[in-house]
Design an enzyme around this catalytic site. Sequence first.
Site, mmCIF file in Angstrom:
data_model
loop_
_atom_site.group_PDB
_atom_site.id
_atom_site.type_symbol
_atom_site.label_atom_id
_atom_site.label_comp_id
_atom_site.label_asym_id
_atom_site.label_seq_id
_atom_site.Cartn_x
_atom_site.Cartn_y
_atom_site.Cartn_z
ATOM 1 N N VAL A 112 0.841 -1.204 0.000
ATOM 2 C CA VAL A 112 0.000 0.000 0.000
ATOM 3 C C VAL A 112 0.878 1.258 0.000
ATOM 4 C CG1 VAL A 112 -1.886 -1.188 1.200
ATOM 5 C CG2 VAL A 112 -0.140 -0.016 2.561
ATOM 6 N N HIS A 128 -4.511 -4.188 -2.313
ATOM 7 C CA HIS A 128 -4.896 -3.843 -0.936
ATOM 8 C C HIS A 128 -5.017 -2.336 -0.718
ATOM 9 C CE1 HIS A 128 -3.001 -7.949 0.346
ATOM 10 N NE2 HIS A 128 -4.201 -8.094 -0.172
ATOM 11 N N GLY A 196 9.041 -11.100 -2.673
ATOM 12 C CA GLY A 196 8.955 -10.424 -1.384
ATOM 13 C C GLY A 196 7.642 -10.597 -0.670
HETATM 14 C C1 BV8 Z 1 -10.705 -11.382 2.017
HETATM 15 C C2 BV8 Z 1 -3.478 -3.637 3.773
HETATM 16 C C3 BV8 Z 1 -12.970 -12.163 1.762
HETATM 17 C C4 BV8 Z 1 -3.585 -3.049 5.144
HETATM 18 C C5 BV8 Z 1 -3.324 -6.066 4.023
HETATM 19 C C6 BV8 Z 1 -8.846 -18.134 3.444
HETATM 20 C C7 BV8 Z 1 -8.161 -18.901 4.365
HETATM 21 C C8 BV8 Z 1 -7.643 -18.353 5.545
HETATM 22 C C9 BV8 Z 1 -7.826 -16.981 5.815
HETATM 23 C C10 BV8 Z 1 -8.518 -16.239 4.913
HETATM 24 C C11 BV8 Z 1 -9.011 -16.793 3.732
HETATM 25 N N1 BV8 Z 1 -9.630 -15.800 3.032
HETATM 26 C C12 BV8 Z 1 -9.574 -14.658 3.735
HETATM 27 C C13 BV8 Z 1 -8.886 -14.905 4.880
HETATM 28 C C14 BV8 Z 1 -8.600 -13.935 5.916
HETATM 29 C C15 BV8 Z 1 -7.408 -13.057 5.539
HETATM 30 C C16 BV8 Z 1 -6.140 -13.854 5.465
HETATM 31 O O1 BV8 Z 1 -5.691 -14.235 4.385
HETATM 32 N N2 BV8 Z 1 -5.535 -14.050 6.603
HETATM 33 C C17 BV8 Z 1 -4.252 -14.746 6.622
HETATM 34 C C18 BV8 Z 1 -3.261 -13.966 7.471
HETATM 35 C C19 BV8 Z 1 -4.475 -16.157 7.125
HETATM 36 N N3 BV8 Z 1 -7.630 -12.371 4.283
HETATM 37 C C20 BV8 Z 1 -8.459 -11.294 4.245
HETATM 38 O O2 BV8 Z 1 -9.085 -10.913 5.209
HETATM 39 C C21 BV8 Z 1 -8.595 -10.587 2.914
HETATM 40 N N4 BV8 Z 1 -10.004 -10.406 2.613
HETATM 41 O O3 BV8 Z 1 -10.224 -12.433 1.680
HETATM 42 O O4 BV8 Z 1 -12.069 -11.063 1.877
HETATM 43 C C22 BV8 Z 1 -13.188 -12.702 3.165
HETATM 44 C C23 BV8 Z 1 -13.675 -11.850 4.140
HETATM 45 C C24 BV8 Z 1 -13.903 -12.378 5.440
HETATM 46 C C25 BV8 Z 1 -13.604 -13.700 5.731
HETATM 47 C C26 BV8 Z 1 -13.077 -14.537 4.743
HETATM 48 C C27 BV8 Z 1 -12.883 -14.027 3.450
HETATM 49 C C28 BV8 Z 1 -7.973 -9.197 2.995
HETATM 50 C C29 BV8 Z 1 -6.485 -9.313 3.116
HETATM 51 C C30 BV8 Z 1 -5.840 -7.902 2.981
HETATM 52 C C31 BV8 Z 1 -5.339 -7.441 4.327
HETATM 53 N N5 BV8 Z 1 -4.616 -6.164 4.164
HETATM 54 N N6 BV8 Z 1 -2.713 -4.876 3.852
HETATM 55 C C32 BV8 Z 1 -2.272 -2.469 5.607
HETATM 56 O O5 BV8 Z 1 -1.220 -2.655 4.954
HETATM 57 O O6 BV8 Z 1 -2.304 -1.794 6.649
HETATM 58 S S1 BV8 Z 1 -2.426 -7.489 4.006
HETATM 59 C C33 BV8 Z 1 -0.810 -7.222 4.441
HETATM 60 O O7 BV8 Z 1 -0.194 -8.490 4.314
HETATM 61 C C34 BV8 Z 1 0.003 -6.309 3.529
HETATM 62 O O8 BV8 Z 1 -0.686 -5.832 2.404
HETATM 63 C C35 BV8 Z 1 1.112 -7.255 3.062
HETATM 64 O O9 BV8 Z 1 1.616 -6.887 1.849
HETATM 65 C C36 BV8 Z 1 0.337 -8.492 3.011
HETATM 66 C C37 BV8 Z 1 0.978 -9.792 2.778
HETATM 67 O O10 BV8 Z 1 2.108 -9.841 3.552
HETATM 68 P P1 BV8 Z 1 3.500 -9.816 2.750
HETATM 69 O O11 BV8 Z 1 3.445 -8.725 1.747
HETATM 70 O O12 BV8 Z 1 3.770 -11.177 2.260
HETATM 71 O O13 BV8 Z 1 4.469 -9.359 3.868
HETATM 72 P P2 BV8 Z 1 5.123 -10.265 5.016
HETATM 73 O O14 BV8 Z 1 5.702 -9.352 6.028
HETATM 74 O O15 BV8 Z 1 4.159 -11.330 5.433
HETATM 75 O O16 BV8 Z 1 6.312 -11.048 4.260
HETATM 76 C C38 BV8 Z 1 7.402 -10.316 3.736
HETATM 77 C C39 BV8 Z 1 8.230 -11.302 2.944
HETATM 78 O O17 BV8 Z 1 9.307 -10.586 2.332
HETATM 79 C C40 BV8 Z 1 8.871 -12.389 3.798
HETATM 80 O O18 BV8 Z 1 8.631 -13.653 3.191
HETATM 81 C C41 BV8 Z 1 10.368 -12.059 3.766
HETATM 82 O O19 BV8 Z 1 11.160 -13.233 3.764
HETATM 83 C C42 BV8 Z 1 10.481 -11.354 2.444
HETATM 84 N N7 BV8 Z 1 11.600 -10.402 2.346
HETATM 85 C C43 BV8 Z 1 12.191 -9.688 3.338
HETATM 86 N N8 BV8 Z 1 13.171 -8.911 2.801
HETATM 87 C C44 BV8 Z 1 13.176 -9.144 1.461
HETATM 88 C C45 BV8 Z 1 12.176 -10.090 1.163
HETATM 89 N N9 BV8 Z 1 11.941 -10.527 -0.083
HETATM 90 C C46 BV8 Z 1 12.717 -10.031 -1.071
HETATM 91 N N10 BV8 Z 1 13.687 -9.115 -0.871
HETATM 92 C C47 BV8 Z 1 13.946 -8.655 0.378
HETATM 93 N N11 BV8 Z 1 14.938 -7.767 0.566
#
Ligand code: BV8
Length: 255
Positions: A112, A128, A196
């Site tokens: 975002v 997002h 990432g």
């Molecule tokens: C939805 C905006 C319908 C806000 C964000 C099905 C099964 C289980 C759960 C669910 C499902 N469907 C829905 C869900 C619930 C939920 C979900 O998925 N939960 C998860 C945690 C289990 N999803 C939702 O609620 C979504 N809505 O599906 O609607 C619905 C509704 C109700 C009930 C069911 C379904 C909405 C999801 C959006 C949430 N908003 N962001 C804000 O930013 O403030 S998500 C947030 O996480 C960010 O946007 C972020 O980008 C995103 C994903 O995380 P990552 O980007 O992967 O970041 P993370 O820190 O995790 O990882 C970083 C990675 O980078 C690491 O792997 C690291 O190793 C790597 N890295 C580090 N340095 C480097 C690197 N890579 C490369 N180079 C580097 N230098």
Amino acid sequence: MTADGFHIPTNLIDHLHSSEKIVVLTGAGISAESGVPTFREAKTGLWSQYDPQELATPEAFNSNPELVWKWYTWRQRLIATAYPNAGHKALVSLEEYQANQAAGFVLITQNVDGLHQRAGSRNIIELHGNIFRTRCINQCRRDEQGPGQNTFPPRCPNCNGLLRPDVVWFGENLPREALLQASLASQTCDTFFSIGTSSTVEPAKSLPYGAKQSGAVIIEINPNPTSLSHSADFSLNGPAGIILPEIISSIRRES
Ligand code: BV8
Ligand code: ZN
């Protein structure tokens, strides 16, 4: 396949030379080298005592809009001082490299922070939302810039309802058109990069599987393994800011 010391496998470069449509999905990791904490590692500073997944919810905003706005204002200020890094810029070069292919490049981001736009990427789908946009909780307006006035938390000039960050919170649906376009692009490409992202958040985490089912080559770039790694054709274990520029120079060198 893994990149050995960031040497990019030749067969990956050969594939990219013939690729007609590249789709890239990015997560917080691509902004890490710009100094923006990733979502799940954001244990830095003021917010180490809060879980981002607890704060990025409608429930948190309804019960404590001031706290949630303090978190977003803190992130906005941090992002405003950050700059696109070599990884963001390499994706701009990749989009330019694909320019001779109609619809040859789509960048889908979970982030975002707007850093892809500032780097110069053009065909971007923000799954997002964007932390610098605000919208009225009564849905009567959406503003590109942050809240103008100085009330805290900010209020809508139309209806005096609360303004909220124009991002998708956990439990909220993604923008319909953005998700549709992202799914369509993923299912019609021959190359899908996952860069990432910890591949934990639905529905974004399902996009590479849709691409794989449609026959695309899956390339993951991440210093750490993720749930996608075992399905990827290439798993390049390192930082995006190092690996992506290496891919671009390899493509150019061998073309
Ligand atoms: C939805 C905006 C319908 C806000 C964000 C099905 C099964 C289980 C759960 C669910 C499902 N469907 C829905 C869900 C619930 C939920 C979900 O998925 N939960 C998860 C945690 C289990 N999803 C939702 O609620 C979504 N809505 O599906 O609607 C619905 C509704 C109700 C009930 C069911 C379904 C909405 C999801 C959006 C949430 N908003 N962001 C804000 O930013 O403030 S998500 C947030 O996480 C960010 O946007 C972020 O980008 C995103 C994903 O995380 P990552 O980007 O992967 O970041 P993370 O820190 O995790 O990882 C970083 C990675 O980078 C690491 O792997 C690291 O190793 C790597 N890295 C580090 N340095 C480097 C690197 N890579 C490369 N180079 C580097 N230098
Ligand atoms: Zn309003």
